[in-house]
Write an enzyme that holds these catalytic residues in place. Structure first.
Site, PDB file in Angstrom:
ATOM      1  N   ASN A 159       9.975   7.960   0.909  1.00  0.00           N
ATOM      2  CA  ASN A 159       9.166   8.789   0.010  1.00  0.00           C
ATOM      3  C   ASN A 159       8.818   7.997  -1.208  1.00  0.00           C
ATOM      4  OD1 ASN A 159       8.343  10.721  -2.020  1.00  0.00           O
ATOM      5  ND2 ASN A 159       9.324  12.311  -0.868  1.00  0.00           N
TER       6      ASN A 159
ATOM      7  N   LYS B 271      -3.953  20.993  -8.527  1.00  0.00           N
ATOM      8  CA  LYS B 271      -3.357  21.876  -9.639  1.00  0.00           C
ATOM      9  C   LYS B 271      -2.487  21.313 -10.803  1.00  0.00           C
ATOM     10  CE  LYS B 271      -2.863  25.777  -6.281  1.00  0.00           C
ATOM     11  NZ  LYS B 271      -1.931  26.394  -5.390  1.00  0.00           N
TER      12      LYS B 271
ATOM     13  N   ASP C 248      -3.008  11.497  -2.554  1.00  0.00           N
ATOM     14  CA  ASP C 248      -3.278  12.969  -2.260  1.00  0.00           C
ATOM     15  C   ASP C 248      -3.594  13.501  -3.873  1.00  0.00           C
ATOM     16  OD1 ASP C 248      -2.513  13.253   0.097  1.00  0.00           O
ATOM     17  OD2 ASP C 248      -0.418  13.589  -0.137  1.00  0.00           O
TER      18      ASP C 248
ATOM     19  N   THR D 208     -10.512   1.798   4.541  1.00  0.00           N
ATOM     20  CA  THR D 208      -9.224   2.646   5.071  1.00  0.00           C
ATOM     21  C   THR D 208      -9.797   3.555   5.802  1.00  0.00           C
ATOM     22  OG1 THR D 208      -9.218   4.518   3.784  1.00  0.00           O
ATOM     23  CG2 THR D 208      -8.373   2.528   2.868  1.00  0.00           C
ATOM     24  N   GLU D 209      -8.963   4.278   6.705  1.00  0.00           N
ATOM     25  CA  GLU D 209      -9.365   5.223   7.677  1.00  0.00           C
ATOM     26  C   GLU D 209     -10.095   6.446   6.997  1.00  0.00           C
ATOM     27  OE1 GLU D 209      -5.895   4.588   8.764  1.00  0.00           O
ATOM     28  OE2 GLU D 209      -6.210   3.948  10.579  1.00  0.00           O
ATOM     29  N   TYR D 210      -9.621   6.699   5.889  1.00  0.00           N
ATOM     30  CA  TYR D 210     -10.232   7.941   5.072  1.00  0.00           C
ATOM     31  C   TYR D 210     -11.605   7.554   4.609  1.00  0.00           C
ATOM     32  CZ  TYR D 210      -6.375  11.598   5.259  1.00  0.00           C
ATOM     33  OH  TYR D 210      -5.626  12.569   5.550  1.00  0.00           O
TER      34      TYR D 210
ATOM     35  N   GLU E 136       1.011  -1.066  -0.076  1.00  0.00           N
ATOM     36  CA  GLU E 136       0.002   0.062  -0.042  1.00  0.00           C
ATOM     37  C   GLU E 136       0.878   1.453  -0.148  1.00  0.00           C
ATOM     38  OE1 GLU E 136      -3.595   2.341   2.247  1.00  0.00           O
ATOM     39  OE2 GLU E 136      -2.409   0.866   3.494  1.00  0.00           O
TER      40      GLU E 136
ATOM     41  N   ASP F 224     -11.819   9.414  -3.221  1.00  0.00           N
ATOM     42  CA  ASP F 224     -12.989  10.080  -3.257  1.00  0.00           C
ATOM     43  C   ASP F 224     -12.978  11.264  -4.254  1.00  0.00           C
ATOM     44  OD1 ASP F 224     -10.872  11.326  -1.593  1.00  0.00           O
ATOM     45  OD2 ASP F 224     -12.258  12.853  -1.303  1.00  0.00           O
TER      46      ASP F 224
END
Ligand SMILES: C[S@@+](CC[C@H](N)C(=O)[O-])C[C@H]1O[C@@H](n2cnc3c(N)ncnc32)[C@H](O)[C@@H]1O
Length: 237
Positions: free
Chosen positions: A104, A130, A126, A200-202, A44, A162
């Site tokens: 990273n 932009k 994320d 997931t948490e989100y 993940e 989402d």
């Protein structure tokens, strides 16, 4: 995500070398040595607090899981969560099929060798809305080329988000690379919570707020694709 790291966190993480990998590059091409077996490896990317990867590793002992995040505080919380989850479910504290790697994702190619990984999960990455930041999206062509370099013949990417704009961008990015997508959903939990999939948490927060979750699977490996085509042919007979 706002994070306030604890004092002494590095020392705390160094003491957990059974689960926490602070220098994952050392295992490139040798992850089977870390796990002590040749089971498939699922990763993940951007695991956050680690609920998803903890639960999956508990549910599927025959798969090795690696959760990646760039924040040491999240790795610490993920390790705590994984151990607690196992104890609460009557298992020994140490998850033998789980590793949490501080990294990273830009450097992901330095961590996995060709064919070393079977599946990548991208959960609520994320969106970088932009245009000038498009290259940072984890489904940008640049990242997909890196993933292709280490996914094996059964390789797949499973994406949940989402963000409609990230989802649109991702579908185009997959299509532009000639990748096969399946199980595309614009409202994953529209007909009730999907209990076969780990949240997931989100995701839990978004579902509570009534926000639609988009999901798709991308077939990268030749054998994954062949198998899928075969099953489509069987269905059409
Ligand atoms: C929005 S959170 C989603 C967390 C989790 N997957 C979930 O669904 O609950 C995105 C996560 O990705 C991590 N992340 C973002 N960019 C990253 C990068 N370049 N390398 C490693 N982790 C990254 C963040 O630290 C954060 O934990």
């Amino acid at each position: 995500m706002r994070l306030r790291g604890r004092k002494g966190i590095r020392e705390e993480l160094e003491r957990q070398s059974d689960l926490v990998i602070l220098d994952p590059k050392q295992y490139k091409g040798r992850w089977s040595e870390f796990f002590g077996n040749d089971h498939p490896i699922h990763v993940e990317l951007g695991m956050g607090k680690g609920k998803f990867i903890s639960e999956l590793s508990f549910r599927n002992p025959e798969v090795n899981y690696i959760g990646v995040d760039m924040y040491d505080e999240l790795i610490r919380r993920g390790a705590e969560k994984a151990r607690k989850f196992r104890v609460e479910n009557g298992q020994p504290e140490e998850p033998e099929n789980l590793a949490l790697a501080l990294l990273n994702i830009e450097h992901i190619s330095e961590v996995f060798a060709e064919g070393e990984v079977e599946r990548i999960y991208l959960n609520f990455s994320d969106p970088w809305p932009k245009k000038k930041h498009a290259r940072r999206r984890l489904t940008h062509r640049g990242f997909l080329l890196k993933y292709k370099g280490f996914l094996n013949e059964w390789g797949q990417i499973h994406l949940k988000t989402d963000s409609r704009s990230l989802f649109e961008f991702s579908l185009n990015s997959f299509a532009d690379m000639g990748l096969w997508m399946r199980n595309i959903s614009l409202d994953l939990h529209g007909e009730g919570l999907r209990e076969d999939l780990v949240l997931t948490e989100y995701e839990s927060k978004f579902v509570e707020q009534g926000i639609n979750i988009h999901r798709c699977e991308v077939l990268i490996g030749d054998r994954a694709l062949e198998e899928h085509r075969r099953s489509l042919q069987e269905q059409s007979v």
